[in-house]
Enzyme design. Structure first.
Site, PDB file in Angstrom:
ATOM      1  N   TYR A  57       2.029  10.361 -10.956  1.00 23.14           N
ATOM      2  CA  TYR A  57       1.420   9.269  -9.695  1.00 23.14           C
ATOM      3  C   TYR A  57       0.787   8.281 -10.747  1.00 23.14           C
ATOM      4  CZ  TYR A  57      -1.771   6.836  -6.945  1.00 23.14           C
ATOM      5  OH  TYR A  57      -2.273   6.011  -6.206  1.00 23.14           O
ATOM      6  N   LEU A  88       0.822  -1.245  -0.037  1.00 25.89           N
ATOM      7  CA  LEU A  88       0.014  -0.005   0.000  1.00 25.89           C
ATOM      8  C   LEU A  88       0.990   1.350  -0.157  1.00 25.89           C
ATOM      9  CD1 LEU A  88      -2.508  -1.085   2.833  1.00 25.89           C
ATOM     10  CD2 LEU A  88      -2.572  -1.526   0.063  1.00 25.89           C
ATOM     11  N   ALA A  89       2.271   1.126   0.015  1.00 33.70           N
ATOM     12  CA  ALA A  89       3.151   2.273   0.227  1.00 33.70           C
ATOM     13  C   ALA A  89       3.280   2.868  -1.186  1.00 33.70           C
ATOM     14  CB  ALA A  89       4.492   1.771   0.596  1.00 33.70           C
ATOM     15  N   ALA A  90       3.167   4.416  -1.058  1.00 33.82           N
ATOM     16  CA  ALA A  90       3.270   5.100  -2.304  1.00 33.82           C
ATOM     17  C   ALA A  90       3.460   6.652  -2.046  1.00 33.82           C
ATOM     18  CB  ALA A  90       2.300   4.811  -3.293  1.00 33.82           C
ATOM     19  N   HIS A 104     -11.297   5.264  -2.646  1.00 35.09           N
ATOM     20  CA  HIS A 104     -11.648   4.896  -1.517  1.00 35.09           C
ATOM     21  C   HIS A 104     -11.103   5.896  -0.237  1.00 35.09           C
ATOM     22  CE1 HIS A 104      -7.811   3.264  -3.043  1.00 35.09           C
ATOM     23  NE2 HIS A 104      -7.527   2.985  -1.503  1.00 35.09           N
ATOM     24  N   GLU A 125      -6.306   5.826 -11.186  1.00 38.04           N
ATOM     25  CA  GLU A 125      -5.602   7.108 -11.853  1.00 38.04           C
ATOM     26  C   GLU A 125      -4.734   6.675 -13.155  1.00 38.04           C
ATOM     27  OE1 GLU A 125      -5.429  10.393 -11.470  1.00 38.04           O
ATOM     28  OE2 GLU A 125      -7.011  10.538 -10.191  1.00 38.04           O
ATOM     29  N   LYS A 127       2.078   4.502 -11.115  1.00 36.10           N
ATOM     30  CA  LYS A 127       1.260   3.315 -10.978  1.00 36.10           C
ATOM     31  C   LYS A 127       1.185   2.282 -12.099  1.00 36.10           C
ATOM     32  CE  LYS A 127      -0.122   3.498  -6.609  1.00 36.10           C
ATOM     33  NZ  LYS A 127       0.042   2.377  -5.509  1.00 36.10           N
ATOM     34  N   SER A 129      -4.088   1.836  -9.273  1.00 32.67           N
ATOM     35  CA  SER A 129      -4.983   2.977  -8.952  1.00 32.67           C
ATOM     36  C   SER A 129      -5.905   3.049 -10.227  1.00 32.67           C
ATOM     37  CB  SER A 129      -4.332   4.294  -8.539  1.00 32.67           C
ATOM     38  OG  SER A 129      -4.966   5.379  -8.593  1.00 32.67           O
ATOM     39  N   SER A 172       1.140   9.082  -2.979  1.00 36.49           N
ATOM     40  CA  SER A 172      -0.146   8.841  -3.422  1.00 36.49           C
ATOM     41  C   SER A 172      -1.006   9.939  -3.801  1.00 36.49           C
ATOM     42  CB  SER A 172      -0.871   7.674  -2.741  1.00 36.49           C
ATOM     43  OG  SER A 172      -0.975   8.309  -1.485  1.00 36.49           O
ATOM     44  N   TYR A 194      10.762  11.786  -7.411  1.00 36.02           N
ATOM     45  CA  TYR A 194      10.443  11.336  -5.876  1.00 36.02           C
ATOM     46  C   TYR A 194       9.249  10.135  -5.813  1.00 36.02           C
ATOM     47  CZ  TYR A 194       8.907  10.389  -1.213  1.00 36.02           C
ATOM     48  OH  TYR A 194       8.550   9.999   0.188  1.00 36.02           O
ATOM     49  N   ARG A 230      -8.986   9.330   6.097  1.00 31.49           N
ATOM     50  CA  ARG A 230      -8.202   9.943   4.821  1.00 31.49           C
ATOM     51  C   ARG A 230      -7.500  11.122   5.198  1.00 31.49           C
ATOM     52  NH1 ARG A 230      -6.540   8.791  -0.227  1.00 31.49           N
ATOM     53  NH2 ARG A 230      -8.031   8.916  -1.729  1.00 31.49           N
TER      54      ARG A 230
END
Length: 249
Positions: free
Chosen positions: A74, A2-4, A104, A53, A78, A51, A6, A17, A109
């Site tokens: 981003y 789940l790391a990003a 989500h 996106e 992904k 994602s 984001s 980065y 959030r």
């Protein structure tokens, strides 16, 4: 995984980065899994958080076969991570699956994301602490669901006999404007336009106008379906921010 990095807007400001963390970070994990399995023989089950996106400007509704057309670094990162996941599944037999999750949201959030920015500001305005909410494009449309429902879908993917990729979303699309209207309504504020200011700094260089999931594959294979409507999601988030504000006082 789940790391990003984001945040879409941040990816325009820090593209290298974002690509390193969101794209190459996934590749590093997959390479570690491959090496471990070749040495130890034990199977690792890997979930990649892909994602919506990635679809970018692709016409809605979007499913697993929709061609990607990302509109931010981003989204591009992904896509790299998504295809890396598929490649390691096919090349090395890694149990690697991707959930192509549409937006989500929840009361947890991050405050810089538009949904939580809205509900937090609405709580502040309702309490008299703030007077204005600064936003960008109110006309973009997203497929918003409740994060806990989507975590269930992640778990279900990892329980399958074979790894695969699944689009997860509600199948409904709503504008930022609708989200704003609902948030002010739940806070008991009728004329939301008095408090909202359009600030051009929040516009993206390349916008994603409409994202709408077609989650029929997940429904058919995983037995998954969304459980929370937008109205209920906004209510959960607004009420949580109002409660949180009362704790601080």
């Amino acid at each position: 995984n789940l790391a990003a990095q984001s945040h879409v807007k941040v990816s325009f400001d820090s593209p290298v980065y974002t690509a390193n963390v969101t794209g190459l970070g996934t590749l590093r994990i997959l390479e570690a899994i491959k090496d471990f399995q070749s040495l130890d023989g034990k199977q690792i089950r890997f979930y990649q958080a892909s994602s919506s996106e990635m679809f970018g400007s692709a016409p809605p509704p979007q499913n697993e076969k929709t061609p990607f057309h990302p509109r931010s670094v981003y989204g591009i990162s992904k896509v790299f991570a998504h295809y890396s996941t598929i490649n390691y599944r096919e090349a090395y037999g890694v149990f690697a699956c991707s959930g192509i999750l549409f937006n989500h949201e929840s009361e947890r959030r991050g405050e810089t994301f538009v949904t939580r920015k809205i509900t937090r500001a609405v709580a502040q305005i309702a309490s008299g602490n703030e007077q204005k909410l600064f936003l960008g494009n109110l006309d973009v449309k997203r497929d918003w669901g409740y994060a806990p429902n989507y975590v269930e879908a992640m778990w279900l993917m990892l329980q399958q006999d074979k790894p695969d990729d699944f689009v997860i979303g509600t199948g409904e699309t709503h504008s930022v404007r609708e989200f704003v209207e609902l948030a002010f309504e739940f806070a008991g504020i009728k004329n939301w336009k008095k408090y909202v200011v359009i600030d051009p700094q929040y516009y993206r260089p390349t916008e994603v106008n409409v994202l709408q999931a077609d989650p029929s594959k997940a429904r058919r294979i995983l037995g998954w379906k969304p459980k929370t409507k937008l109205k209920d999601l906004v209510k959960i988030m607004v009420e949580a921010d109002i409660r949180e504000l009362k704790k601080v006082r």
